[in-house]
Enzyme design. Structure first.
Site, short mmCIF file in Angstrom:
data_model
loop_
_atom_site.label_atom_id
_atom_site.label_comp_id
_atom_site.label_asym_id
_atom_site.label_seq_id
_atom_site.Cartn_x
_atom_site.Cartn_y
_atom_site.Cartn_z
N LYS A 154 -3.58 -10.70 23.48
CA LYS A 154 -3.13 -12.11 23.52
C LYS A 154 -4.16 -13.04 22.89
O LYS A 154 -3.82 -13.85 22.04
CB LYS A 154 -2.90 -12.57 24.95
CG LYS A 154 -2.42 -11.52 25.90
CD LYS A 154 -0.96 -11.28 25.84
CE LYS A 154 -0.63 -10.03 26.63
NZ LYS A 154 0.72 -9.89 27.02
N TRP A 198 1.72 -7.52 37.54
CA TRP A 198 2.30 -6.99 36.30
C TRP A 198 2.88 -5.61 36.64
O TRP A 198 2.17 -4.75 37.17
CB TRP A 198 1.19 -6.88 35.25
CG TRP A 198 1.63 -6.35 33.93
CD1 TRP A 198 2.67 -6.79 33.18
CD2 TRP A 198 1.02 -5.29 33.18
NE1 TRP A 198 2.75 -6.07 32.00
CE2 TRP A 198 1.74 -5.15 31.99
CE3 TRP A 198 -0.07 -4.45 33.40
CZ2 TRP A 198 1.42 -4.19 31.02
CZ3 TRP A 198 -0.40 -3.51 32.44
CH2 TRP A 198 0.34 -3.39 31.27
N ASP A 202 -8.54 -6.90 35.82
CA ASP A 202 -7.70 -6.78 34.63
C ASP A 202 -7.78 -8.12 33.91
O ASP A 202 -7.29 -9.13 34.41
CB ASP A 202 -6.25 -6.47 35.05
CG ASP A 202 -5.34 -6.31 33.84
OD1 ASP A 202 -5.80 -6.47 32.70
OD2 ASP A 202 -4.14 -6.02 34.05
#
Ligand code: KET
Length: 487
Positions: free
Chosen positions: A332, A214, A296
């Site tokens: 999310k 990311w 993460d």
């Protein structure tokens, strides 16, 4: 005569189109460079403005008449006294900038597959039912107020977040070796973690991140004081994991360095290690190199549809007794994107260490944003604490994960139907929100221009943004891009 400091340009010369502005040394002219100048190729243009901007001349191959046209269109708004005249136009963010471009496109057929945000079959953002219910409860509770939270947020939220990812039977929690602090979603958790490590980590202050990763990781850590290096992760040939490369690179890392691991649903590749591979990775990290894993976790529940399955890798590293850093996001999996809800946990050796680490995390947070916001974390706390809401959340989460998986099948079938050249098995094999298609920048730009499909230039598609209605359009676009431009 006054010197020039800024010039306003029409929209088509601003944003990503405007590459550079700078003052020339005599402070009386401003140089700007645009990516595409109408009817000319990339050009260097010096614009000389006298007094209140009525007179223009140019250098660098662009005709004076064109500069005049620019001046006319802008109304020549020229400021002469800003202390920020040297500030350069920054490029848009590679992910969030896609939404900016999408919003500007007037075509009704446009589709945004850039940012990783879930959409319904109708292409609309989704607020989970369970979130609405929790919000109604919060609203009805007159005992609630808007006081500041403590620096580390809502204590229940922190406890329940740690249990959610580590498991309610986690030994480290029972031994009080886990400290969890509420932070501003995943990004804020990573940033607080980075700054803490930069000041207090006893090992090598370098973090190894997967290649690719990311994009924001590469900015968060250096700005937090930890330099990044990459380890091999994705193999473009197989469109799968470069396991050997990853192991080799971790073995070559300095002992005690930090290593960033995506807990599940790796972004952008959608490629996760198998359980066996995770075990190999864990052994190198723990037994050979004594690296500090920093997980993460932005997609717990989104990859497989099961919260426990998606937490499996994290739990292996916590249950072996070693130390772990962990950033969690509810953007999310609870659809709380804009509420900015997340948590940073440090799992350390010893309850005394945990207490002291918490005290120092507070010193990182207080001057950064003082204390976190209330609303989103209150929603999460209610859902995690109430058995019925929790069960309902799991059903809704599985619904989102299943819809994404069904999009994978529909897209795969649509490409097969079109006999699109190439092997597209990876659409089915990759997991989570994204497919890393293998399409190159030229192909993506073509798909955006001709088919109004917006996606990141690295060829990543947010499957969560796709619906049965838009699959044929995407398949047509991919087919045409592949046939017209070789990879
Ligand atoms: N980690 C990963 C791996 C990640 O993909 C994101 C978001 C985040 C952290 C941060 O999410 P937060 O909203 O701070 O909890 N990724 C999507 C959105 C973005 O880029 O901000 C994306 O890749 O589209």
């Amino acid at each position: 005569m006054s010197s020039i400091s800024t010039i306003s340009l029409p929209t088509r010369f601003s944003g990503s189109n405007l590459l550079e502005t700078s003052l020339l040394p005599n402070q009386n002219s401003l140089r700007f460079r645009v990516a595409s100048f109408p009817a000319t190729s990339r050009s260097n243009v010096a614009v000389h403005v006298r007094d209140n901007g009525t007179s223009f001349s140019s250098a660098g191959g662009v005709r004076r008449t064109r500069i005049s046209a620019v001046a006319k269109e802008t109304g020549t708004s020229v400021s002469t006294d800003s202390s920020f005249a040297h500030v350069q136009q920054a490029p848009e963010d590679p992910i969030l900038g896609i939404t900016v471009a999408y919003n500007k496109d007037p075509n009704p057929a446009k589709v945004n597959l850039g940012v990783g945000a879930y959409r319904t079959e109708e292409g609309k953002p989704l607020v989970l039912n369970v979130v609405r219910k929790a919000e109604q409860k919060l609203l009805a509770d007159k005992s609630r107020n808007k006081e500041y939270l403590g620096i580390t947020g809502i204590p229940d939220f922190n406890k329940l977040s740690a249990q959610l990812i580590l498991g309610s039977d986690c030994l480290a929690i029972a031994e009080k070796r886990v400290v969890t602090v509420q932070c501003l979603s995943g990004t804020g958790s990573l940033r607080v973690g980075a700054e803490f490590l930069a000041t207090h980590y006893g090992g090598e202050k370098i973090i190894y991140v997967p290649s690719p990763t990311w994009g924001n990781h590469l900015k968060i850590f250096p700005l937090g004081g930890i330099q990044t290096r990459t380890y091999r992760y994705f193999d473009p040939k197989t469109k799968g994991l470069d396991y050997e490369g990853m192991i080799e690179d971790l073995r070559a890392a300095p002992s005690g360095a930090v290593v960033l691991l995506h807990a599940c649903a790796h972004n952008p590749t959608g490629v996760d290690p198998t359980q066996e591979q995770w075990e190999g990775i864990r052994r190198v990290i723990r037994e050979e190199k004594h690296l500090l894993p920093f997980f993460d976790s932005a997609y717990q529940g989104f990859a497989s549809g099961s919260l426990d399955t998606d937490a499996w890798a994290v739990r292996q590293f916590v249950n072996d007794g070693g130390e772990v850093f962990l950033a969690q996001s509810y953007a999310k999996n609870m659809g709380l994107y804009g509420e900015r809800v997340g948590a940073l946990s440090a799992i350390v050796k010893g309850a005394d260490v945990a207490t002291r680490v918490e005290s120092q995390l507070k010193l990182v947070i207080r001057p950064m944003y003082s204390s976190p916001p209330t609303h989103g974390a209150a929603i999460v706390s209610l859902i995690l604490a109430d058995k019925d809401l929790y069960e309902e959340w799991k059903v809704e989460l599985k619904g989102m994960a299943d819809r994404i998986i069904s999009m994978r099948h529909q897209l795969f079938d649509a490409l097969k139907e079109r006999k699109t050249p190439g092997n597209w098995d990876h659409i089915l094999n990759q997991i989570g929100m994204f497919t890393f298609t293998g399409l190159n920048k030229q192909q993506v730009e073509y798909m955006t221009k001709e088919y109004h499909i917006y996606m990141t230039l690295d060829g990543r598609i947010s499957m969560a943004g796709l619906s049965s209605r838009t699959v044929p359009q995407l398949a047509d676009a991919i087919h045409s891009a592949v046939v017209n431009f070789s990879s």
